[in-house]
Design a protein around this motif. Structure first.
Motif, PDB file in Angstrom:
ATOM      1  N   ILE A 101       9.110  15.259  -1.988  1.00 62.72           N
ATOM      2  CA  ILE A 101       9.939  14.896  -3.155  1.00 62.72           C
ATOM      3  C   ILE A 101       9.516  13.556  -3.765  1.00 62.72           C
ATOM      4  CG2 ILE A 101      11.919  16.244  -2.374  1.00 62.72           C
ATOM      5  CD1 ILE A 101      13.224  13.674  -1.435  1.00 62.72           C
ATOM      6  N   GLY A 102       8.341  13.037  -3.339  1.00 62.43           N
ATOM      7  CA  GLY A 102       7.788  11.845  -3.985  1.00 62.43           C
ATOM      8  C   GLY A 102       8.420  10.533  -3.575  1.00 62.43           C
ATOM      9  N   LEU A 103       8.995  10.452  -2.360  1.00 61.25           N
ATOM     10  CA  LEU A 103       9.556   9.192  -1.877  1.00 61.25           C
ATOM     11  C   LEU A 103       8.482   8.377  -1.157  1.00 61.25           C
ATOM     12  CD1 LEU A 103      13.047  10.394  -0.569  1.00 61.25           C
ATOM     13  CD2 LEU A 103      12.517   9.238  -2.730  1.00 61.25           C
ATOM     14  N   LYS A 104       8.824   7.128  -0.834  1.00 58.86           N
ATOM     15  CA  LYS A 104       7.842   6.204  -0.240  1.00 58.86           C
ATOM     16  C   LYS A 104       7.666   6.474   1.258  1.00 58.86           C
ATOM     17  CE  LYS A 104       7.881   4.071  -4.227  1.00 58.86           C
ATOM     18  NZ  LYS A 104       6.808   4.279  -5.190  1.00 58.86           N
ATOM     19  N   HIS A 105       6.405   6.621   1.664  1.00 62.44           N
ATOM     20  CA  HIS A 105       6.051   6.770   3.074  1.00 62.44           C
ATOM     21  C   HIS A 105       4.552   6.509   3.179  1.00 62.44           C
ATOM     22  CE1 HIS A 105       5.385   8.521   7.051  1.00 62.44           C
ATOM     23  NE2 HIS A 105       6.702   8.502   7.231  1.00 62.44           N
ATOM     24  N   LEU A 123       0.830  -1.208   0.000  1.00 60.66           N
ATOM     25  CA  LEU A 123       0.000   0.000   0.000  1.00 60.66           C
ATOM     26  C   LEU A 123       0.863   1.257   0.000  1.00 60.66           C
ATOM     27  CD1 LEU A 123      -2.817  -0.884   2.582  1.00 60.66           C
ATOM     28  CD2 LEU A 123      -2.749  -1.318   0.122  1.00 60.66           C
ATOM     29  N   THR A 124       2.076   1.117   0.516  1.00 67.64           N
ATOM     30  CA  THR A 124       3.000   2.251   0.583  1.00 67.64           C
ATOM     31  C   THR A 124       3.827   2.375  -0.693  1.00 67.64           C
ATOM     32  OG1 THR A 124       3.136   1.815   2.962  1.00 67.64           O
ATOM     33  CG2 THR A 124       4.765   3.314   2.075  1.00 67.64           C
ATOM     34  N   GLY A 125       3.821   1.321  -1.526  1.00 70.51           N
ATOM     35  CA  GLY A 125       4.594   1.342  -2.767  1.00 70.51           C
ATOM     36  C   GLY A 125       5.995   0.797  -2.604  1.00 70.51           C
ATOM     37  N   ILE A 126       6.252   0.077  -1.509  1.00 67.48           N
ATOM     38  CA  ILE A 126       7.580  -0.479  -1.248  1.00 67.48           C
ATOM     39  C   ILE A 126       7.551  -1.971  -1.532  1.00 67.48           C
ATOM     40  CG2 ILE A 126       9.306  -0.960   0.536  1.00 67.48           C
ATOM     41  CD1 ILE A 126       8.498   1.634   1.892  1.00 67.48           C
ATOM     42  N   LYS A 127       8.585  -2.448  -2.256  1.00 60.85           N
ATOM     43  CA  LYS A 127       8.640  -3.857  -2.624  1.00 60.85           C
ATOM     44  C   LYS A 127      10.098  -4.323  -2.688  1.00 60.85           C
ATOM     45  CE  LYS A 127       7.301  -7.116  -6.263  1.00 60.85           C
ATOM     46  NZ  LYS A 127       6.707  -7.265  -7.613  1.00 60.85           N
ATOM     47  N   ASP A 128      10.362  -5.462  -2.033  1.00 64.78           N
ATOM     48  CA  ASP A 128      11.652  -6.163  -2.138  1.00 64.78           C
ATOM     49  C   ASP A 128      12.853  -5.276  -1.823  1.00 64.78           C
ATOM     50  OD1 ASP A 128      10.263  -8.421  -2.909  1.00 64.78           O
ATOM     51  OD2 ASP A 128      10.401  -7.941  -5.035  1.00 64.78           O
ATOM     52  N   MET A 129      12.779  -4.468  -0.797  1.00 66.98           N
ATOM     53  CA  MET A 129      13.932  -3.671  -0.383  1.00 66.98           C
ATOM     54  C   MET A 129      14.734  -4.436   0.670  1.00 66.98           C
ATOM     55  SD  MET A 129      12.769   0.319  -0.156  1.00 66.98           S
ATOM     56  CE  MET A 129      12.674   1.337  -1.620  1.00 66.98           C
ATOM     57  N   LEU A 130      16.046  -4.188   0.689  1.00 68.41           N
ATOM     58  CA  LEU A 130      16.932  -4.840   1.651  1.00 68.41           C
ATOM     59  C   LEU A 130      17.645  -3.796   2.504  1.00 68.41           C
ATOM     60  CD1 LEU A 130      18.572  -7.627  -0.565  1.00 68.41           C
ATOM     61  CD2 LEU A 130      16.657  -7.857   1.001  1.00 68.41           C
TER      62      LEU A 130
END
Length: 632
Positions: free
Chosen positions: A530-534, A130-137
């Motif tokens: 600035i359009g980052l994920k949160h 829902l936040t737009g975050i996927k497969d981050m390490l």
């Protein structure tokens, strides 16, 4: 502007034979105020539990009998979802609808409450989506070990409970030393949008050392084996000189090449002679066939001559016949009868036979001359065949007795020398390998003598990002009428806020709470700008009231902890102007003034039966204006 993320639109607690406990929330600022022990912190714990927290909400007297939690989420883009979790259960159910639209037969997705990078069916992965975050390490430790980005990493940056809000620790840190690297990595990832999936990684020191020791043992074993081989091979070539060996091999190769050319030449000659022999043999066969035919023709000529000679000499024999008749007209042969009834006369026959005999004799002479010529040619050809056969034999003798033995001996000698040369090459190769393995052995031994290695990470948050983030903090503090504010900056080493030259942790609890609140809200505002994920969601428990004030609201704390009423109201007023792409939920003991309440979603718990809403959980036998819808 980014519209990713979500906000909470309702929190509902249900139980068997219990009235629903519910609050409805909106975008922008939401303030739930009231006295202590009215359920504000309990709501905070419910939210944390529904966001994958392992700790169940602490049981309070009013919560006994309640078992099911519902949280309605709404994406800023419009879709609605409802999370449902039984208290004490490790599973969370997700419905693609609002709470009141859930039906008995409606499909839902069962998710695990705990994050699992290998199994996507968990609440963390869902909320991250829902936040737009996927497969981050993220980095886990100083060796660079990677861990999967979890929604719990975000919770630490968006939810501050009543203990964390006044903590001396920077809000991004939990105070657990083993988690510090991961927490800093999560902060960096949110502020930059770049995770640590491409960072280097050092394996566990014990495993690394064991692997090195195994490698050293293997290299030492190879070295020993190569040295033994080198010694054995050296003994095999001790009577040879490498340069002389090369010269002799070249000489033998030249001899073998010349020998091969001579053999090919002789074989060519043999082939030409054999072709001539075959042609002559073919001629001989043809001549023998002609001779056989001509001999038959000669016999035929001789037979014809005998027949003609008999006819010529027939008058002599006929005259001796007395009572004979003419074979033509059957008249008797005697002196008295001289005429016969035909035109044939013996004299004419004799003349014809003589002429025919002469003709055949002439042909026979020609035939016998031809026979003689053919016999002579055949004899010459047989002599030629014998000569050519002899020449072929002589060539074969030269090849078999002179050339081939030389080739065999030369090749054997050359093969032997090439094997010796191969040993020279193997020795040279082994010497190089020994040198390489010895270098590798020394490198491993030096590596083993070192202390445990650690990764030296460069902070990927640039000074420009730090400055922009600090500007967001300063704008908030300015809007909150923070006293004597001159500057805000970030210590790059420990991520500490420095406000008017003084570090955040060195302030009293009251101001630390304000600064910690500003820190997490600034993270949301900066990423949104600035359009980052949160997620676009911040939840704060008691940012304006310290624990001491809640215990004794009539007693003022020290001046260092005391936050002016003007500043507290400015805090509410400023946050009430938030955009509609974020949500801030504040649980407070202090009420915002009336003129500010109209610009927010304001809920007040009175803790007085019969006056407004008593608290989050309905009090028995008391009518309250709360949602009483039951979830089947």
């Amino acid at each position: 502007m980014s519209t990713e993320g979500f906000f909470i639109s309702e929190i509902r607690l249900t139980g068997k034979n219990k009235r629903n406990a519910s609050i409805v929330l909106k975008k922008g600022l939401n303030v739930i105020s009231g006295a202590s022990d009215t359920g504000k912190t309990y709501i905070f714990q419910l939210i944390n539990y529904m966001f994958g927290g392992k700790d169940e909400p602490k049981e309070i007297d009013e919560s006994i009998g309640y078992s099911t939690i519902f949280i309605e989420l709404e994406k800023y883009e419009g879709e609605s979802y409802t999370l449902k979790r039984e208290i004490g259960d490790s599973s969370i159910f997700v419905y693609e609808s609002k709470i009141d639209d859930i039906s008995f037969l409606q499909n839902c997705v069962k998710l695990k409450a705990k994050h699992d990078k290998d199994d996507k069916d968990n609440i963390s992965t869902f909320l991250l989506s829902l936040t737009g975050i996927k497969d981050m390490l993220l980095r886990k430790n100083a060796r660079g070990t990677k861990v999967s980005f979890s929604f719990r990493n975000l919770v630490a940056l968006m939810m501050l409970n009543e203990e964390k809000i006044i903590s001396e620790e920077v809000p991004i840190f939990s105070g657990i030393p083993s988690n510090r690297t991961t927490e800093l990595s999560a902060f960096k990832t949110i502020l930059t949008g770049v995770d640590d999936s491409h960072g280097e990684e050092i394996e566990d020191p014990k495993i690394y050392r064991t692997r090195l020791e195994g490698k050293l043992e293997f290299v030492s074993s190879l070295l020993q084996k190569l040295k033994m081989e080198l010694k054995e091979k050296g003994a095999q070539i001790q009577d040879y000189d490498a340069n002389e060996l090369t010269k002799e091999i070249e000489k033998l190769m030249s001899t073998l090449s010349n020998n091969s050319k001579e053999i090919n030449l002789r074989m060519g000659q043999k082939k030409e002679i054999w072709i001539q022999e075959q042609e002559i043999k073919s001629r001989i066969l043809m001549l023998e066939e002609l001779l056989e035919r001509f001999r038959l023709l000669e016999k035929s000529y001789l037979s014809d001559l005998d027949r003609l000679q008999f006819l010529i000499e027939g008058d002599h024999y006929i005259s001796q016949l007395f009572d004979s008749n003419c074979p033509v007209c059957n008249n008797p042969f005697n002196s008295k009868i001289t005429e016969h009834n035909h035109d044939f006369y013996l004299e004419d026959l004799q003349i014809a036979c003589s002429e025919e005999s002469n003709k055949i004799n002439a042909q026979l002479i020609d035939l016998r001359e031809t026979l003689t010529n053919l016999q002579n040619e055949n004899k010459e050809n047989n002599e030629k065949v014998k000569l050519l056969s002899q020449q072929i034999k002589e060539i074969e003798v030269i090849i078999q007795r002179e050339l081939k033995p030389v080739a065999v001996l030369t090749k054997e000698r050359m093969d032997n020398l090439l094997n010796i040369k191969k040993i020279f090459q193997e020795i040279e190769l082994n010497e190089r390998r020994i040198a390489e393995y010895q270098t590798s052995q020394l490198d491993i031994m030096r590596e083993l003598s070192k202390k445990n290695q650690k990764m030296k990470f460069v902070n990927e948050i640039t000074t420009e990002i730090y400055d922009d983030f600090a500007t967001e903090v300063k704008e908030l503090l300015d809007g909150w009428n923070y006293p004597d504010l001159t500057s805000v900056s970030i210590d790059y080493d420990d991520q500490e806020l420095i406000v008017s030259g003084k570090k955040r942790k060195n302030h009293g609890k009251g101001y630390r709470a304000i600064l910690n609140a500003a820190f997490v809200i600034a993270i949301m505002k900066y990423t949104r700008s600035i359009g980052l994920k949160h997620p676009g969601l911040i939840i704060l428990d008691s940012p304006l009231t310290t624990y001491k004030e809640r215990l004794n609201p009539t007693t003022l704390s020290s001046s260092e902890e005391d936050i002016s009423l003007d500043m507290k109201q400015a805090f509410f007023k400023n946050l009430s102007k938030l955009r509609n792409d974020v949500q801030v939920i504040i649980f407070e003991n202090i009420d915002p003034i009336k003129e500010v309440q109209d610009n927010m979603n304001y809920i007040h718990f009175s803790k007085v039966i019969g006056v407004g809403r008593y608290g989050f959980i309905p009090v028995d036998n008391v009518s309250e204006s709360v949602s009483n819808n039951f979830i089947q």
